[in-house]
Design a protein around this motif. Sequence first.
Motif, PDB file in Angstrom:
ATOM      1  N   ASN A  70     -46.048   6.852  83.906  1.00 29.36           N
ATOM      2  CA  ASN A  70     -45.665   7.058  82.518  1.00 29.36           C
ATOM      3  C   ASN A  70     -46.672   6.545  81.487  1.00 29.36           C
ATOM      4  OD1 ASN A  70     -45.192   4.302  82.660  1.00 29.36           O
ATOM      5  ND2 ASN A  70     -43.000   4.428  82.258  1.00 29.36           N
ATOM      6  N   THR A  71     -47.714   5.850  81.904  1.00 25.26           N
ATOM      7  CA  THR A  71     -48.764   5.475  80.949  1.00 25.26           C
ATOM      8  C   THR A  71     -49.813   6.574  80.813  1.00 25.26           C
ATOM      9  OG1 THR A  71     -50.099   4.355  82.653  1.00 25.26           O
ATOM     10  CG2 THR A  71     -48.511   3.009  81.406  1.00 25.26           C
ATOM     11  N   ALA A  72     -49.841   7.534  81.739  1.00 24.83           N
ATOM     12  CA  ALA A  72     -50.831   8.615  81.717  1.00 24.83           C
ATOM     13  C   ALA A  72     -50.419   9.662  80.696  1.00 24.83           C
ATOM     14  CB  ALA A  72     -50.946   9.248  83.102  1.00 24.83           C
ATOM     15  N   HIS A  73     -51.275   9.918  79.698  1.00 27.18           N
ATOM     16  CA  HIS A  73     -50.861  10.837  78.643  1.00 27.18           C
ATOM     17  C   HIS A  73     -51.824  11.995  78.384  1.00 27.18           C
ATOM     18  CE1 HIS A  73     -53.667   9.022  75.677  1.00 27.18           C
ATOM     19  NE2 HIS A  73     -53.313   7.860  76.188  1.00 27.18           N
ATOM     20  N   THR A  74     -53.098  11.866  78.757  1.00 22.93           N
ATOM     21  CA  THR A  74     -54.060  12.924  78.443  1.00 22.93           C
ATOM     22  C   THR A  74     -55.087  13.044  79.556  1.00 22.93           C
ATOM     23  OG1 THR A  74     -53.873  12.412  76.077  1.00 22.93           O
ATOM     24  CG2 THR A  74     -55.750  13.757  76.754  1.00 22.93           C
ATOM     25  N   VAL A  75     -55.351  14.261  80.009  1.00 22.17           N
ATOM     26  CA  VAL A  75     -56.439  14.497  80.952  1.00 22.17           C
ATOM     27  C   VAL A  75     -57.702  14.792  80.128  1.00 22.17           C
ATOM     28  CG1 VAL A  75     -57.297  15.898  82.872  1.00 22.17           C
ATOM     29  CG2 VAL A  75     -54.838  15.406  82.668  1.00 22.17           C
ATOM     30  N   VAL A  76     -58.723  14.007  80.349  1.00 26.55           N
ATOM     31  CA  VAL A  76     -59.953  14.127  79.566  1.00 26.55           C
ATOM     32  C   VAL A  76     -60.584  15.508  79.768  1.00 26.55           C
ATOM     33  CG1 VAL A  76     -62.279  13.172  79.205  1.00 26.55           C
ATOM     34  CG2 VAL A  76     -60.331  11.641  79.657  1.00 26.55           C
ATOM     35  N   LYS A 102     -60.602  12.613  84.851  1.00 26.12           N
ATOM     36  CA  LYS A 102     -60.297  11.320  84.256  1.00 26.12           C
ATOM     37  C   LYS A 102     -59.048  11.464  83.389  1.00 26.12           C
ATOM     38  CE  LYS A 102     -64.165   9.386  85.746  1.00 26.12           C
ATOM     39  NZ  LYS A 102     -64.168   8.296  86.746  1.00 26.12           N
ATOM     40  N   VAL A 103     -58.274  10.394  83.313  1.00 19.37           N
ATOM     41  CA  VAL A 103     -57.017  10.419  82.562  1.00 19.37           C
ATOM     42  C   VAL A 103     -56.956   9.204  81.639  1.00 19.37           C
ATOM     43  CG1 VAL A 103     -54.497  10.331  82.735  1.00 19.37           C
ATOM     44  CG2 VAL A 103     -55.820  11.654  84.413  1.00 19.37           C
ATOM     45  N   ARG A 104     -56.493   9.446  80.424  1.00 17.54           N
ATOM     46  CA  ARG A 104     -56.290   8.352  79.488  1.00 17.54           C
ATOM     47  C   ARG A 104     -54.880   7.795  79.659  1.00 17.54           C
ATOM     48  NH1 ARG A 104     -58.208   9.787  73.519  1.00 17.54           N
ATOM     49  NH2 ARG A 104     -57.665   7.573  73.292  1.00 17.54           N
ATOM     50  N   HIS A 105     -54.816   6.465  79.719  1.00 15.94           N
ATOM     51  CA  HIS A 105     -53.544   5.756  79.864  1.00 15.94           C
ATOM     52  C   HIS A 105     -53.323   4.866  78.645  1.00 15.94           C
ATOM     53  CE1 HIS A 105     -52.672   6.455  84.274  1.00 15.94           C
ATOM     54  NE2 HIS A 105     -53.923   6.860  84.197  1.00 15.94           N
ATOM     55  N   GLY A 106     -52.074   4.768  78.226  1.00 16.14           N
ATOM     56  CA  GLY A 106     -51.724   3.873  77.131  1.00 16.14           C
ATOM     57  C   GLY A 106     -50.317   3.353  77.309  1.00 16.14           C
ATOM     58  N   ALA A 107     -50.142   2.045  77.089  1.00 16.62           N
ATOM     59  CA  ALA A 107     -48.788   1.479  77.166  1.00 16.62           C
ATOM     60  C   ALA A 107     -47.871   2.147  76.148  1.00 16.62           C
ATOM     61  CB  ALA A 107     -48.848  -0.025  76.924  1.00 16.62           C
ATOM     62  N   VAL A 165     -54.645  20.183  76.076  1.00 17.31           N
ATOM     63  CA  VAL A 165     -53.544  19.221  76.042  1.00 17.31           C
ATOM     64  C   VAL A 165     -52.346  19.697  76.864  1.00 17.31           C
ATOM     65  CG1 VAL A 165     -51.835  18.105  74.550  1.00 17.31           C
ATOM     66  CG2 VAL A 165     -54.221  18.246  73.819  1.00 17.31           C
ATOM     67  N   MET A 166     -51.928  20.949  76.669  1.00 17.35           N
ATOM     68  CA  MET A 166     -50.764  21.450  77.402  1.00 17.35           C
ATOM     69  C   MET A 166     -51.050  21.580  78.892  1.00 17.35           C
ATOM     70  SD  MET A 166     -48.745  24.139  74.941  1.00 17.35           S
ATOM     71  CE  MET A 166     -50.092  25.294  74.735  1.00 17.35           C
ATOM     72  N   GLU A 167     -52.242  22.034  79.238  1.00 14.30           N
ATOM     73  CA  GLU A 167     -52.612  22.171  80.646  1.00 14.30           C
ATOM     74  C   GLU A 167     -52.653  20.800  81.320  1.00 14.30           C
ATOM     75  OE1 GLU A 167     -56.306  23.876  83.428  1.00 14.30           O
ATOM     76  OE2 GLU A 167     -56.395  24.037  81.239  1.00 14.30           O
ATOM     77  N   ARG A 219     -51.062  18.021  80.376  1.00 13.32           N
ATOM     78  CA  ARG A 219     -49.713  17.459  80.475  1.00 13.32           C
ATOM     79  C   ARG A 219     -48.947  18.079  81.634  1.00 13.32           C
ATOM     80  NH1 ARG A 219     -47.830  12.822  79.412  1.00 13.32           N
ATOM     81  NH2 ARG A 219     -46.971  13.115  81.505  1.00 13.32           N
ATOM     82  N   LEU A 220     -49.136  19.383  81.812  1.00 14.35           N
ATOM     83  CA  LEU A 220     -48.492  20.082  82.927  1.00 14.35           C
ATOM     84  C   LEU A 220     -48.995  19.545  84.258  1.00 14.35           C
ATOM     85  CD1 LEU A 220     -46.589  22.332  83.887  1.00 14.35           C
ATOM     86  CD2 LEU A 220     -48.521  23.923  83.710  1.00 14.35           C
ATOM     87  N   LEU A 221     -50.301  19.339  84.364  1.00 13.20           N
ATOM     88  CA  LEU A 221     -50.867  18.825  85.605  1.00 13.20           C
ATOM     89  C   LEU A 221     -50.291  17.444  85.937  1.00 13.20           C
ATOM     90  CD1 LEU A 221     -52.877  18.794  87.964  1.00 13.20           C
ATOM     91  CD2 LEU A 221     -54.603  17.919  86.358  1.00 13.20           C
ATOM     92  N   LEU A 222     -50.232  16.563  84.962  1.00 14.88           N
ATOM     93  CA  LEU A 222     -49.706  15.220  85.207  1.00 14.88           C
ATOM     94  C   LEU A 222     -48.251  15.272  85.663  1.00 14.88           C
ATOM     95  CD1 LEU A 222     -51.300  13.312  82.191  1.00 14.88           C
ATOM     96  CD2 LEU A 222     -51.957  13.141  84.600  1.00 14.88           C
ATOM     97  N   ASN A 223     -47.468  16.166  85.040  1.00  9.04           N
ATOM     98  CA  ASN A 223     -46.072  16.297  85.458  1.00  9.04           C
ATOM     99  C   ASN A 223     -45.957  16.896  86.857  1.00  9.04           C
ATOM    100  OD1 ASN A 223     -45.442  15.416  82.825  1.00  9.04           O
ATOM    101  ND2 ASN A 223     -43.599  16.672  82.815  1.00  9.04           N
TER     102      ASN A 223
END
Length: 281
Positions: free
Chosen positions: A206-212, A157-162, A216-218, A220-224
């Motif tokens: 670009n709204t995806a900021h955190t993998v639940v 799951k991923v948290r999204h925020g404008a 945090v670093m892992e 962010r790396l995955l999303l990129n």
Amino acid sequence: MAVETQTTLTHETIKDKIGAYVLNSKEELLSGTLGDALRDLLEERGVLVFPKIGFTNEEQIAFTKTLGTYAPERKGDEEEVTKISIDPAIAGPTAEYLKGSLYWHIDGTMQEVPILASILSCKKPSPKGTGNTGFSNTYAAYDALPQEEKDRIEDLKVRHGAWATLFFYNPEPPVAMLKGMQAIGDNTLPLVWTHKSGRKSLVIGNTAHTVVDMDVMEGRLLLNELREWATREEFTYSHEWSEGDLVIWDNTGTMHRAEWYDVTSGRLMVRTKLEGEEPFA
């Protein structure tokens, strides 16, 4: 006695994994007889391009209504299009927030049911070589992942925020601006969207900021990594606009972005939308 003829959808593939040119006339498109065929082609190809079709605003609204449920851009006023520009002289106060559209995203990640599709037409392009709109087929990108990667991300799951989009174009935003964006809230969505059709797509951008439940670093790396994968050449198409062009994209399985252009160039698009029909799941 008059004989009715069946209008046939005429199209050409743009790239193997994304896009099709639709070559029917304005009259054929406005007749409404091609709505179902266009919907099917949109799901298959992700992006449909109607070169120099030259719809007026009223014709664009009418055409949008042949494809599904028209989503009025302004509550109580169903006969409006939305001006899309990052020039405040054209788009007013919304221009500042539209700067986030210069980076890969999916519309509606703050909602449970995102819009089905956006319809964008070009009133004035920016100078040649700038202002393209890029598209990424997130169905095709998911399908091409190695099976071990699919297994690894299947239930994440991923948290999204404008508010997360703000840091792409303004790394040091004023506190008041950041608070205003954060007031919109966050939304937790699946990283892999399993659609009613059984197909799967990636929900990133670009709204995806955190993998639940991930470091945090892992996370962010995955999303990129997934964004970089999904925007590879084989999954993407960059449309160079000419005046009168119209493009539709499937917002449920496609990321998009405006490519850089001079704010003062006068570039102007107008948008209509189709209401969503399927929640993120």
